[in-house]
Design an enzyme around this catalytic site. Structure first.
Site, short mmCIF file in Angstrom:
data_model
loop_
_atom_site.label_atom_id
_atom_site.label_comp_id
_atom_site.label_asym_id
_atom_site.label_seq_id
_atom_site.Cartn_x
_atom_site.Cartn_y
_atom_site.Cartn_z
N ASN A 13 -15.55 -25.45 10.49
CA ASN A 13 -16.04 -26.29 9.57
C ASN A 13 -14.79 -27.23 9.34
O ASN A 13 -14.14 -27.02 8.68
CB ASN A 13 -16.40 -25.91 8.48
CG ASN A 13 -17.21 -26.69 7.50
OD1 ASN A 13 -17.59 -27.75 7.93
ND2 ASN A 13 -17.32 -25.72 6.17
N TRP A 14 -15.31 -28.57 10.37
CA TRP A 14 -15.23 -29.81 9.97
C TRP A 14 -16.03 -30.72 8.59
O TRP A 14 -14.78 -31.45 7.90
CB TRP A 14 -15.71 -30.10 11.21
CG TRP A 14 -15.18 -30.08 12.05
CD1 TRP A 14 -14.94 -28.87 12.73
CD2 TRP A 14 -15.19 -31.33 13.68
NE1 TRP A 14 -14.79 -29.52 13.89
CE2 TRP A 14 -14.49 -29.93 14.88
CE3 TRP A 14 -15.95 -32.19 14.15
CZ2 TRP A 14 -14.58 -30.67 15.52
CZ3 TRP A 14 -15.60 -32.96 15.34
CH2 TRP A 14 -15.38 -32.20 16.07
N LYS A 15 -16.55 -30.30 7.74
CA LYS A 15 -17.35 -30.83 6.73
C LYS A 15 -17.02 -32.29 6.10
O LYS A 15 -18.03 -32.46 7.21
CB LYS A 15 -16.02 -30.50 5.76
CG LYS A 15 -15.78 -28.75 5.76
CD LYS A 15 -14.91 -28.65 4.39
CE LYS A 15 -14.59 -26.93 4.39
NZ LYS A 15 -13.52 -26.97 3.01
N HIS A 98 -22.78 -22.49 1.80
CA HIS A 98 -21.02 -22.78 1.77
C HIS A 98 -20.89 -22.98 0.03
O HIS A 98 -22.12 -23.55 -0.76
CB HIS A 98 -20.70 -24.89 2.44
CG HIS A 98 -19.30 -24.13 2.48
ND1 HIS A 98 -18.57 -24.81 1.56
CD2 HIS A 98 -18.55 -23.81 3.40
CE1 HIS A 98 -16.85 -24.57 1.49
NE2 HIS A 98 -17.23 -23.78 3.07
N GLU A 100 -19.55 -25.15 -1.71
CA GLU A 100 -19.20 -26.98 -1.80
C GLU A 100 -21.25 -27.53 -1.91
O GLU A 100 -20.92 -28.14 -2.97
CB GLU A 100 -18.50 -27.17 -0.25
CG GLU A 100 -17.02 -27.39 -0.53
CD GLU A 100 -15.80 -27.52 0.68
OE1 GLU A 100 -17.00 -28.13 1.57
OE2 GLU A 100 -14.70 -26.54 0.46
N GLU A 170 -16.01 -15.88 1.77
CA GLU A 170 -15.08 -17.33 1.32
C GLU A 170 -14.81 -17.41 -0.05
O GLU A 170 -15.53 -17.98 -0.66
CB GLU A 170 -15.75 -18.60 1.62
CG GLU A 170 -16.19 -18.89 3.48
CD GLU A 170 -16.17 -19.43 3.56
OE1 GLU A 170 -15.26 -20.41 4.42
OE2 GLU A 170 -16.40 -21.02 3.32
N GLY A 176 -9.23 -24.48 0.35
CA GLY A 176 -8.86 -25.84 0.48
C GLY A 176 -7.26 -26.41 0.05
O GLY A 176 -7.17 -27.48 -0.47
N SER A 216 -8.41 -20.98 3.26
CA SER A 216 -7.32 -21.29 4.03
C SER A 216 -7.26 -20.50 4.82
O SER A 216 -5.42 -20.31 4.93
CB SER A 216 -6.05 -21.85 2.87
OG SER A 216 -6.68 -22.33 1.65
N GLY A 237 -11.44 -23.83 7.63
CA GLY A 237 -12.28 -25.35 7.14
C GLY A 237 -10.69 -26.29 7.74
O GLY A 237 -10.45 -26.72 9.23
P1 13P Z 1 -10.37 -23.86 3.91
O1 13P Z 1 -9.34 -23.65 5.30
O2 13P Z 1 -9.63 -26.22 4.10
O3 13P Z 1 -9.29 -23.42 3.15
O4 13P Z 1 -11.54 -24.03 4.03
C1 13P Z 1 -12.08 -22.86 3.88
C2 13P Z 1 -13.65 -23.06 4.11
O5 13P Z 1 -14.16 -23.91 3.36
C3 13P Z 1 -14.89 -23.31 5.79
O6 13P Z 1 -15.83 -23.37 5.56
#
Ligand code: 13P
Length: 255
Positions: A13-15, A98, A100, A170, A176, A216, A237
């Protein structure tokens, strides 16, 4: 539980990262590193990168996903992208719900459910995210909360459509932050999700469902997490933006 019954899927997930030009470069770096993967490899990229990434992944084993879609097919929804739009581009996957989006953009269990139904009705595969905050974990309600999020997200989804569904557990506190759930914590919640699915759809659907862990996950901890009986992949992420790290996770999932 028989892990052979389900697909292992590693999804990046490149966000909100990478311009189209940067996305092309990143995909070209990732491609050779994951070409022998024995699991499914997906990259979920920003809308503006889709055309470039679809083109760059042609003929490779990397599947392409978006990070959200609206529940209406079209109309006066400024700034939104619909499921038929994604489908028309040959996008295969879409992440829905997600944390976020729940945290910053007003996403609720109800809107997650609407998006899931629209995506499935338009032939997309969905990666539905569920997970608890640190406060909720400390209150001891993680498994109930995640079960509820899962049930509402899937309300009205047929057993047949479940073959196009992935659930990603998640924990918000692990996203993150560099803090990862222990392998036992990840497996416990993934198992609870599978039990929930078994209650609603029966054991066969539950056994066939891919349930990822995200938060993470990195080159160092992937192998232990992915070795858990109920962890069938990862939603990655930060590490998905680092080709060597992402490849290591894919390698761990291919074992
Ligand atoms: P991280 O791997 O950066 O913690 O993010 C996880 C995530 O939100 C994947 O959707």
């Amino acid at each position: 539980m028989n892990k052979d019954l389900r697909k292992v899927v590693i999804a990046g997930n490149w966000k909100m990262n990478k311009t189209p030009e940067e996305a092309k470069k990143l995909i070209e770096e990732i491609k050779p590193l994951v070409k022998d993967a024995k699991c499914e490899v997906v990259t979920c990229v920003p809308f503006v990168d889709l055309t470039t990434v679809l083109e760059a992944t042609k003929g490779s084993n990397i599947k392409v996903g978006a990070q959200n879609c609206h529940w209406e097919e079209k109309g006066a929804f400024t700034g939104e992208i619909s499921a038929p739009m994604l489908k028309s581009m040959n996008v295969e996957y879409v992440i829905i719900g997600h944390s976020e989006r729940r945290q910053y953009f007003g996403e609720t269990d109800i809107t997650v459910n609407k998006r899931v139904k629209a995506a499935l009705a338009n032939g997309l595969k969905v990666i539905i995210c569920v997970g608890e905050s640190l406060e909720q974990r400390e209150q001891g309600v993680t498994c109930e909360l995640v079960a509820m999020q899962t049930k509402i997200a899937l309300n009205g989804v047929s057993a047949d459509d479940m073959k196009n569904v992935i659930i990603a557990y998640e924990p918000i506190w692990a996203i993150g932050t560099g803090k990862t759930a222990t392998a036992e914590q990840a497996n416990e919640v993934n198992h609870a999700i599978r039990e929930t699915i078994a209650q609603v759809y029966g054991k066969a659907v539950a056994d066939a469902l891919t349930i990822q862990y995200g938060g993470s996950m990195n080159a160092g901890n992937a192998e232990e997490l992915l070795a858990q009986p109920d962890v069938d992949g990862g939603l990655i992420g930060g590490a998905s933006l680092k080709p060597a790290d992402f490849a290591k996770i894919v390698e761990a999932a291919s074992k």
